[in-house]
Design an enzyme around this catalytic site. Structure first.
Site, PDB file in Angstrom:
ATOM      1  N   ARG A 109      60.612   4.237  60.607  1.00  0.00           N
ATOM      2  CA  ARG A 109      60.679   2.881  61.215  1.00  0.00           C
ATOM      3  C   ARG A 109      61.733   2.769  62.331  1.00  0.00           C
ATOM      4  NH1 ARG A 109      56.981   3.746  59.110  1.00  0.00           N
ATOM      5  NH2 ARG A 109      56.166   2.946  57.163  1.00  0.00           N
TER       6      ARG A 109
HETATM    7  C1  FAD Z   1      50.664  -7.992  56.515  1.00  0.00           C
HETATM    8  C2  FAD Z   1      51.604  -7.002  57.155  1.00  0.00           C
HETATM    9  C3  FAD Z   1      51.485  -5.648  56.849  1.00  0.00           C
HETATM   10  C4  FAD Z   1      52.344  -4.714  57.475  1.00  0.00           C
HETATM   11  N1  FAD Z   1      52.229  -3.401  57.136  1.00  0.00           N
HETATM   12  C5  FAD Z   1      53.010  -2.478  57.754  1.00  0.00           C
HETATM   13  C6  FAD Z   1      52.862  -1.085  57.455  1.00  0.00           C
HETATM   14  O1  FAD Z   1      52.055  -0.673  56.646  1.00  0.00           O
HETATM   15  N2  FAD Z   1      53.660  -0.218  58.133  1.00  0.00           N
HETATM   16  C7  FAD Z   1      54.566  -0.623  59.068  1.00  0.00           C
HETATM   17  O2  FAD Z   1      55.235   0.229  59.678  1.00  0.00           O
HETATM   18  N3  FAD Z   1      54.728  -1.929  59.352  1.00  0.00           N
HETATM   19  C8  FAD Z   1      53.976  -2.867  58.725  1.00  0.00           C
HETATM   20  N4  FAD Z   1      54.133  -4.189  59.013  1.00  0.00           N
HETATM   21  C9  FAD Z   1      55.145  -4.619  60.004  1.00  0.00           C
HETATM   22  C10 FAD Z   1      54.568  -4.799  61.442  1.00  0.00           C
HETATM   23  O3  FAD Z   1      53.189  -4.991  61.411  1.00  0.00           O
HETATM   24  C11 FAD Z   1      54.881  -3.589  62.312  1.00  0.00           C
HETATM   25  O4  FAD Z   1      56.279  -3.498  62.459  1.00  0.00           O
HETATM   26  C12 FAD Z   1      54.225  -3.704  63.709  1.00  0.00           C
HETATM   27  O5  FAD Z   1      54.210  -2.426  64.290  1.00  0.00           O
HETATM   28  C13 FAD Z   1      54.902  -4.695  64.657  1.00  0.00           C
HETATM   29  O6  FAD Z   1      54.114  -4.761  65.838  1.00  0.00           O
HETATM   30  P1  FAD Z   1      54.019  -6.111  66.693  1.00  0.00           P
HETATM   31  O7  FAD Z   1      53.230  -5.839  67.912  1.00  0.00           O
HETATM   32  O8  FAD Z   1      53.541  -7.227  65.838  1.00  0.00           O
HETATM   33  O9  FAD Z   1      55.537  -6.303  67.105  1.00  0.00           O
HETATM   34  P2  FAD Z   1      56.389  -7.644  67.125  1.00  0.00           P
HETATM   35  O10 FAD Z   1      56.533  -8.146  65.730  1.00  0.00           O
HETATM   36  O11 FAD Z   1      55.863  -8.563  68.147  1.00  0.00           O
HETATM   37  O12 FAD Z   1      57.785  -7.059  67.627  1.00  0.00           O
HETATM   38  C14 FAD Z   1      58.509  -6.150  66.818  1.00  0.00           C
HETATM   39  C15 FAD Z   1      59.517  -5.418  67.724  1.00  0.00           C
HETATM   40  O13 FAD Z   1      58.795  -4.619  68.671  1.00  0.00           O
HETATM   41  C16 FAD Z   1      59.205  -4.960  69.991  1.00  0.00           C
HETATM   42  N5  FAD Z   1      58.035  -4.847  70.873  1.00  0.00           N
HETATM   43  C17 FAD Z   1      56.816  -5.402  70.721  1.00  0.00           C
HETATM   44  N6  FAD Z   1      56.012  -5.060  71.752  1.00  0.00           N
HETATM   45  C18 FAD Z   1      56.751  -4.278  72.574  1.00  0.00           C
HETATM   46  C19 FAD Z   1      56.506  -3.618  73.804  1.00  0.00           C
HETATM   47  N7  FAD Z   1      55.315  -3.653  74.436  1.00  0.00           N
HETATM   48  N8  FAD Z   1      57.515  -2.926  74.374  1.00  0.00           N
HETATM   49  C20 FAD Z   1      58.739  -2.838  73.775  1.00  0.00           C
HETATM   50  N9  FAD Z   1      59.030  -3.434  72.621  1.00  0.00           N
HETATM   51  C21 FAD Z   1      58.047  -4.151  72.009  1.00  0.00           C
HETATM   52  C22 FAD Z   1      59.708  -6.391  69.899  1.00  0.00           C
HETATM   53  O14 FAD Z   1      60.604  -6.678  70.961  1.00  0.00           O
HETATM   54  C23 FAD Z   1      60.393  -6.363  68.557  1.00  0.00           C
HETATM   55  O15 FAD Z   1      61.669  -5.772  68.723  1.00  0.00           O
HETATM   56  C24 FAD Z   1      53.317  -5.153  58.399  1.00  0.00           C
HETATM   57  C25 FAD Z   1      53.431  -6.519  58.705  1.00  0.00           C
HETATM   58  C26 FAD Z   1      52.592  -7.439  58.077  1.00  0.00           C
HETATM   59  C27 FAD Z   1      52.730  -8.891  58.422  1.00  0.00           C
END
Ligand code: FAD
Length: 292
Positions: free
Chosen positions: A170
């Protein structure tokens, strides 16, 4: 908003953030920008750097909790088509940072490219997944990433190649402001076999996580060798509620938000869990959810 003059066509003031976040709660952002191409994005980033204005990148909003009082500075939403392209080039795929991770996974499986199928069901974007090295079932996105194009906090565009990329649990060294796109190298495999593997992971995931999509959050990182969910259950907090927020009774590392829930409720519940785990087991659970 003088420092944003000429950028009004894609920047708005005082925008509610909750609709963009998986948890659907939290205060507004002072400014919210939805650039449609990279020139607008770099202009905005340069202006913010000149003005010392805080700036943050929002992906799918699945790992963010916005404070009740709101988020100062500019939040950039990179969901426009220009940031979300997915292109297959032989055994490699180039994906925009704003592309949905689910779209990337299904494209790869459909094209017989193996390596990302275990990430099925992880919400969010490719950029968010690379930033936090999202993963499941012993696989993470960083294992396939061979190059990334990023924008720095001063608006400069750089290419980061495999030898200066580091991914661990992570965590990733891709810490520039924006991940514009990434090149992923995959393995040629039988699409039907990949689809079967993906379905299997999907079925297991559905049985271990809350069925709801919106209004859920995955709260803690798993400590080495154990699962945060098991630890929270062990200290008796499964189903615990603070205000409108509850520890899921399906998987204790997830919270679900109900009617009237606030970000302060989430923060109080996180503190309660961490406190109880430290008191009972002498361990410190690390929060995965980012608090803005
Ligand atoms: C139901 C559920 C299940 C999940 N299961 C998992 C799992 O199995 N494994 C896992 O690892 N995580 C899991 N997660 C956590 C989450 O989905 C991950 O961390 C996901 O990769 C976040 O992506 P996002 O686009 O939603 O990022 P955001 O939540 O929008 O942002 C997270 C971080 O990424 C940065 N970011 C986003 N886009 C960019 C970009 N283009 N450039 C630079 N930085 C950026 C943001 O600034 C922030 O710091 C889960 C979450 C939920 C709600």
């Amino acid at each position: 908003m003088a420092f944003l003059s000429g950028l009004e066509h894609f920047v708005r003031a005082n925008e509610a953030l909750a609709p963009y976040l998986w948890l659907r709660i939290g205060g507004p952002s002072e400014y919210f920008a939805e650039p449609t191409h990279v020139d607008d994005l770099s202009l905005l980033v340069e202006r913010c750097a000149e003005e010392d204005m805080p700036i943050r990148m929002l992906g799918g909003g699945s790992n963010i909790l916005a404070r009740s009082e709101g988020v100062p500075g500019v939040v950039i939403h990179g969901s426009a088509a220009a940031f979300a392209e997915i292109r297959v080039e032989g055994q490699e795929v180039v994906a925009g940072g704003g592309a949905k991770l689910s779209h990337l996974v299904s494209t790869c499986v459909g094209d017989g490219l193996g390596g990302l199928e275990s990430l099925v069901g992880i919400p969010g974007t490719v950029g968010g997944a690379l930033h936090g090295n999202a993963g499941a079932e012993g696989t993470d996105i960083g294992q396939c990433c061979v190059e990334a194009t990023v924008m720095t906090r001063t608006g400069k565009i750089l290419t980061r190649t495999a030898d200066d990329l580091r991914f661990s649990y992570r965590k990733s060294s891709l810490d520039e402001l924006v991940i514009l796109s990434a090149r992923l190298r995959l393995e040629q495999e039988d699409p039907a076999e990949l689809a079967r593997r993906m379905q299997k992971v999907w079925i297991v995931r559905r049985s271990h996580q809350p069925a709801r999509e919106w209004g859920t959050g995955c709260v803690f990182k798993d400590p080495q060798g154990s699962l945060a969910a098991d630890i929270i259950e062990q200290v008796g907090l499964k189903g615990t509620r603070v205000g409108g927020v509850e520890v899921s009774d399906v998987n204790a590392n997830f919270i679900t938000v109900g009617q009237g829930a606030t970000s302060d409720d989430v923060r109080r519940l996180i503190d309660l869990i961490r406190g109880r785990v430290t008191e009972s087991l002498g361990m410190d659970l690390e929060v995965q959810l980012e608090i803005w």
